[in-house]
Scaffold this active site. Sequence first.
Site, short mmCIF file in Angstrom:
data_model
loop_
_atom_site.label_atom_id
_atom_site.label_comp_id
_atom_site.label_asym_id
_atom_site.label_seq_id
_atom_site.Cartn_x
_atom_site.Cartn_y
_atom_site.Cartn_z
N ASP A 81 -1.97 -1.29 10.48
CA ASP A 81 -2.09 -1.26 9.02
C ASP A 81 -2.82 -2.46 8.44
O ASP A 81 -3.28 -2.44 7.30
CB ASP A 81 -0.68 -1.33 8.41
CG ASP A 81 -0.17 0.02 8.00
OD1 ASP A 81 -0.89 1.00 8.19
OD2 ASP A 81 0.97 0.08 7.51
N LYS A 115 0.86 -1.21 0.00
CA LYS A 115 0.00 0.00 0.00
C LYS A 115 0.88 1.24 0.00
O LYS A 115 2.06 1.19 0.40
CB LYS A 115 -0.93 0.04 1.22
CG LYS A 115 -0.24 0.04 2.61
CD LYS A 115 0.25 1.38 3.15
CE LYS A 115 0.99 1.28 4.47
NZ LYS A 115 1.79 2.42 4.83
C1 LIG Z 1 2.66 4.59 9.76
C2 LIG Z 1 1.69 3.62 9.13
C3 LIG Z 1 0.80 4.41 8.19
O1 LIG Z 1 0.02 3.59 7.37
O2 LIG Z 1 2.28 2.60 8.35
P1 LIG Z 1 3.79 2.21 7.94
O3 LIG Z 1 4.44 3.40 7.39
O4 LIG Z 1 4.48 1.69 9.15
O5 LIG Z 1 3.63 1.14 6.89
C4 LIG Z 1 0.83 2.90 10.20
O6 LIG Z 1 0.17 3.80 11.03
C5 LIG Z 1 1.62 1.91 11.04
O7 LIG Z 1 0.89 0.76 11.20
P2 LIG Z 1 1.60 -0.62 11.65
O8 LIG Z 1 2.93 -0.71 10.99
O9 LIG Z 1 0.63 -1.71 11.39
O10 LIG Z 1 1.79 -0.35 13.17
P3 LIG Z 1 1.75 -1.39 14.40
O11 LIG Z 1 2.56 -2.58 14.06
O12 LIG Z 1 0.34 -1.58 14.85
O13 LIG Z 1 2.48 -0.52 15.51
C6 LIG Z 1 3.87 -0.33 15.59
C7 LIG Z 1 4.12 0.82 16.56
O14 LIG Z 1 3.82 2.07 15.89
C8 LIG Z 1 3.17 2.98 16.77
N1 LIG Z 1 1.85 3.33 16.23
C9 LIG Z 1 1.27 2.61 15.23
C10 LIG Z 1 0.05 3.00 14.70
C11 LIG Z 1 -0.59 4.15 15.24
N2 LIG Z 1 -1.76 4.58 14.78
N3 LIG Z 1 0.00 4.85 16.25
C12 LIG Z 1 1.22 4.46 16.74
O15 LIG Z 1 1.75 5.12 17.64
C13 LIG Z 1 3.10 2.29 18.12
O16 LIG Z 1 4.22 2.68 18.85
C14 LIG Z 1 3.21 0.82 17.79
O17 LIG Z 1 3.78 0.07 18.82
N1 LIG Z 2 6.10 -11.07 6.77
C1 LIG Z 2 6.78 -9.98 7.17
N2 LIG Z 2 7.22 -9.10 6.26
C2 LIG Z 2 7.89 -7.98 6.64
N3 LIG Z 2 8.19 -7.68 7.91
C3 LIG Z 2 7.77 -8.53 8.87
C4 LIG Z 2 7.07 -9.71 8.53
N4 LIG Z 2 6.80 -10.35 9.68
C5 LIG Z 2 7.31 -9.62 10.67
N5 LIG Z 2 7.90 -8.51 10.21
C6 LIG Z 2 8.51 -7.44 11.03
O1 LIG Z 2 7.75 -6.22 10.79
C7 LIG Z 2 8.61 -5.10 10.61
C8 LIG Z 2 7.94 -4.05 9.67
O2 LIG Z 2 7.47 -4.65 8.52
P1 LIG Z 2 6.80 -3.94 7.23
O3 LIG Z 2 5.33 -4.07 7.35
O4 LIG Z 2 7.42 -4.48 6.01
O5 LIG Z 2 7.27 -2.46 7.31
P2 LIG Z 2 6.54 -1.07 7.23
O6 LIG Z 2 6.18 -0.71 8.65
O7 LIG Z 2 7.57 -0.20 6.66
O8 LIG Z 2 5.34 -1.19 6.35
C9 LIG Z 2 9.91 -5.71 10.08
O9 LIG Z 2 11.03 -4.98 10.52
C10 LIG Z 2 9.95 -7.14 10.65
O10 LIG Z 2 10.73 -7.21 11.81
#
Ligand SMILES: C[C@@](CO)(OP(=O)(O)O)[C@H](O)COP(=O)(O)OP(=O)(O)OC[C@H]1O[C@@H](n2ccc(N)nc2=O)[C@H](O)[C@@H]1O
Ligand SMILES: Nc1ncnc2c1ncn2[C@@H]1O[C@H](COP(=O)(O)OP(=O)(O)O)[C@@H](O)[C@H]1O
Length: 269
Positions: A132, A8
Site C-alpha cells: 500500500d 486512503k
Molecule cells: C488490502 C490492501 C488494499 O489496499 O490494503 P489494507 O486494507 O490492508 O489497507 C493492500 O493490498 C494491503 O497492502 P499492505 O497492507 O501494504 O500489505 P503488505 O504489508 O505489503 O502485506 C501484508 C500481507 O498481505 C498479503 N498481501 C498483501 C498485498 C497483496 N497484493 N497481496 C497479498 O497477499 C501478504 O500475505 C502480505 O504478507
Molecule cells: N506507524 C504505524 N501505524 C500503524 N500500524 C503500524 C505502524 N507501524 C507498524 N504497524 C503495524 O502495521 C499493522 C497494520 O497497520 P495499518 O496500515 O494501520 O493497517 P491497515 O492494513 O488496516 O491499513 C499494525 O497492526 C501494526 O502492527
Amino acid sequence: MISFANAKINLGLSVTEKRQDSYHNIETIFYPVQLYDVLEFNEASDYAFETYGIDIPENGDNLCTKAFNLLKSDYPEIQPVHIKLLKNIPVGAGLGGGSSDAAFVLKALNELNNLGLSSIILQDYASRLGADCAFFIDNKPLFAEGIGTTFSEVDVNLSNYFIVIIKPDIHISTAEAYASITPQIPQVDLKRAIQLPIQEWKYHITNDFELGIFEKYPLIQDIKRKLYEKGALYACMSGSGSSVFGIFEEKINLDDLNTLGKVYYPTEL
Ligand SMILES: C[C@@](CO)(OP(=O)(O)O)[C@H](O)COP(=O)(O)OP(=O)(O)OC[C@H]1O[C@@H](n2ccc(N)nc2=O)[C@H](O)[C@@H]1O
Ligand SMILES: Nc1ncnc2c1ncn2[C@@H]1O[C@H](COP(=O)(O)OP(=O)(O)O)[C@@H](O)[C@H]1O
C-alpha cells in the site's frame, strides 16, 4: 519539520490471482482521504522514535523506523532524527495508516537530507515496506494493479461529496484477509465503472474482501447497510477492513451510529 500523513480508501477492490511469491494481484482505486497522522521530525544525535495517540499493536519495528533504516542503508549520509508520531488513523482498518506514515517518512528524509530522489525511486523504496505504501508517495487518486504498486491515472474527484468512515472495534490483519480469499477474474472493468455516475457505483463496484469478512463479522455488513439507509450514494468496506466508508451528496451527521463504531468525518486541514 511536520508532515501530515493521510489515510486512503479503496474505491472497489478485486483480488484477481494468487502469485508464486505468496502475494496476490489486485485491481483497485486508491483514493486519499483527509484523516491524518501527524509526524514531527527533529534533529537528534541518535535516531529515536516515539508514538502518542492510538496504540499501535507491536509487530516488530514501527514502519516509520523501517522506512528510516531502509533509506539509511543506501544513503549513510542521512542525519539521525527524532520522529514523534501522533497516531489518529485507526489501525487494522483498511485505511493504510501505517503505510502512509512510512511513505511520509521517506518523503521527509528525502527533503531534510536533500537527497533529490524522484517519485519513482521513492515508490520503489516504499513498495519494499508494504504494498500500500507506494501509493502515498504521489498521494493522488490512482488505479493500481499488480500487488498494488503498478499505477495508472484515473479521473475521479469526490471533492464535492461528503465522506464518512465508520470503524468498528474489530482489527483485521491484512495477511489473514488475503489468506481467506478465492481470487477471481473481475466481472467489471473498474476503470470504466468508476466513470459511471456515483449513484450507479453500487450496482457495479465491489470489494472482494467483503464476502468473507461480512460472514465472519456481520457487524461490518450492518454498518454498510446503515450507511445506505442514511442515504449514502455509495458505501463499501475499505481494503481488507474493518472500516466502511459512505459517500454522501451533502454533509450529514451520523454520530448516532457510534454504537456500531467510531465515526470519522475526514476534512481538509
Ligand atoms: C488490502 C490492501 C488494499 O489496499 O490494503 P489494507 O486494507 O490492508 O489497507 C493492500 O493490498 C494491503 O497492502 P499492505 O497492507 O501494504 O500489505 P503488505 O504489508 O505489503 O502485506 C501484508 C500481507 O498481505 C498479503 N498481501 C498483501 C498485498 C497483496 N497484493 N497481496 C497479498 O497477499 C501478504 O500475505 C502480505 O504478507
Ligand atoms: N506507524 C504505524 N501505524 C500503524 N500500524 C503500524 C505502524 N507501524 C507498524 N504497524 C503495524 O502495521 C499493522 C497494520 O497497520 P495499518 O496500515 O494501520 O493497517 P491497515 O492494513 O488496516 O491499513 C499494525 O497492526 C501494526 O502492527
